[in-house]
Enzyme design. Structure first.
Site, PDB file in Angstrom:
ATOM      1  CB  SER A 143       1.527   9.452   1.850  1.00 24.77           C
ATOM      2  OG  SER A 143       1.005   8.432   1.013  1.00 24.77           O
ATOM      3  CE1 TYR A 157      -1.311   8.023   6.735  1.00 23.77           C
ATOM      4  CE2 TYR A 157      -1.468   7.118   4.519  1.00 23.77           C
ATOM      5  CZ  TYR A 157      -0.702   7.593   5.569  1.00 23.77           C
ATOM      6  OH  TYR A 157       0.667   7.628   5.452  1.00 23.77           O
TER       7      TYR A 157
END
Length: 249
Positions: A143, A157
């Protein structure tokens, strides 16, 4: 010669789009899922309707034994392994550092990072030319939070995505001599179920206007890059982590 690809977290979103596209490009596909069995079976049905070959396999990414069993089933039911897409993961909620929970963090890392290592291990054992395999490709989905730290409440995360990115670089160096290319993608703002619990529609509307291309991304946008990286068209691409973000950083 037919080859198969394992796509983890393939019942919805980026994983589902990748599984469908990989089948259209000639791969037999292992559609991995954890809790969305109906959606996974629907992906298999769509692939079958297009004369492709696929199986849905339940395996919790946080359980090494289940991941190992998944690869063993693929050995029995699909063509020899030629690719792996490490995609499964979860957000782990949102929290401030003052509310940090070490136990929850360990579960997050088991699913988002350790599982990538386990799946890569199983894939390399099968694809390595040093072990009699015919080579292949691995794509790790990370990501853009790997680079920017994500939004504040998601730093836990974001750190897992940073680890995925680092893993891609190192594994590419290690696996190249074994006939295996390793690359990654870093999706930006993508319209999937990942943010269903966090006002996904509002998020898309708010951030879409800030993306230079003028819209949020789709699972298909990311899948196109992933499947290209799996293909022979990317034969000299390894150790790359490609942003798929519409130039939104």
């Amino acid at each position: 010669m037919a080859k198969s690809v394992v796509v983890t977290g393939a019942s919805r979103g980026i994983g589902a789009a990748t599984a469908l596209l990989a089948a259209r490009r000639g791969f037999e596909v292992c559609v991995n899922y954890n809790s969305h069995a109906e959606e996974a079976e629907a992906i298999v049905a769509r692939i079958s309707a297009e004369d492709g070959r696929a199986i849905a396999v339940q395996a919790d990414a946080g359980r090494e034994d289940e991941l190992v069993a998944m690869f063993a089933r693929c050995d029995r039911e699909l063509a020899p392994l030629g690719g792996l897409v490490n995609n499964a993961g979860f957000l782990g909620g949102e929290s401030d550092i003052e509310d940090f929970d070490a136990g929850a963090m360990r579960r997050l890392w088991d699913v988002n990072v350790v599982a990538y290592f386990v799946c890569a291990r199983e894939a390399v054992r099968r694809m390595s030319t040093r072990r009699g395999g015919s080579g292949g490709a691995i794509v790790n989905v990370s990501s853009m939070s790997a680079d920017n730290g994500g939004i504040g409440p998601r730093v836990h995360y974001a750190t897992t995505n940073g680890a995925r990115r680092t893993f891609t670089f190192g594994l590419a160096k290690q696996s190249g001599p074994k006939g295996i290319r390793v690359n990654g993608v870093m999706p930006g703002v993508i319209d999937t179920h990942f943010n269903d619990g966090f006002d996904n529609e509002g998020r898309n509307a708010r951030l879409g206007a800030q993306i230079p291309i003028g819209r949020v991304g789709t699972g298909q946008d990311v899948a196109e890059t992933i499947v290209w990286l799996l293909s022979d068209e990317a034969a000299f691409v390894s150790g790359a982590v490609i942003p798929v973000n519409g130039a939104f950083f």
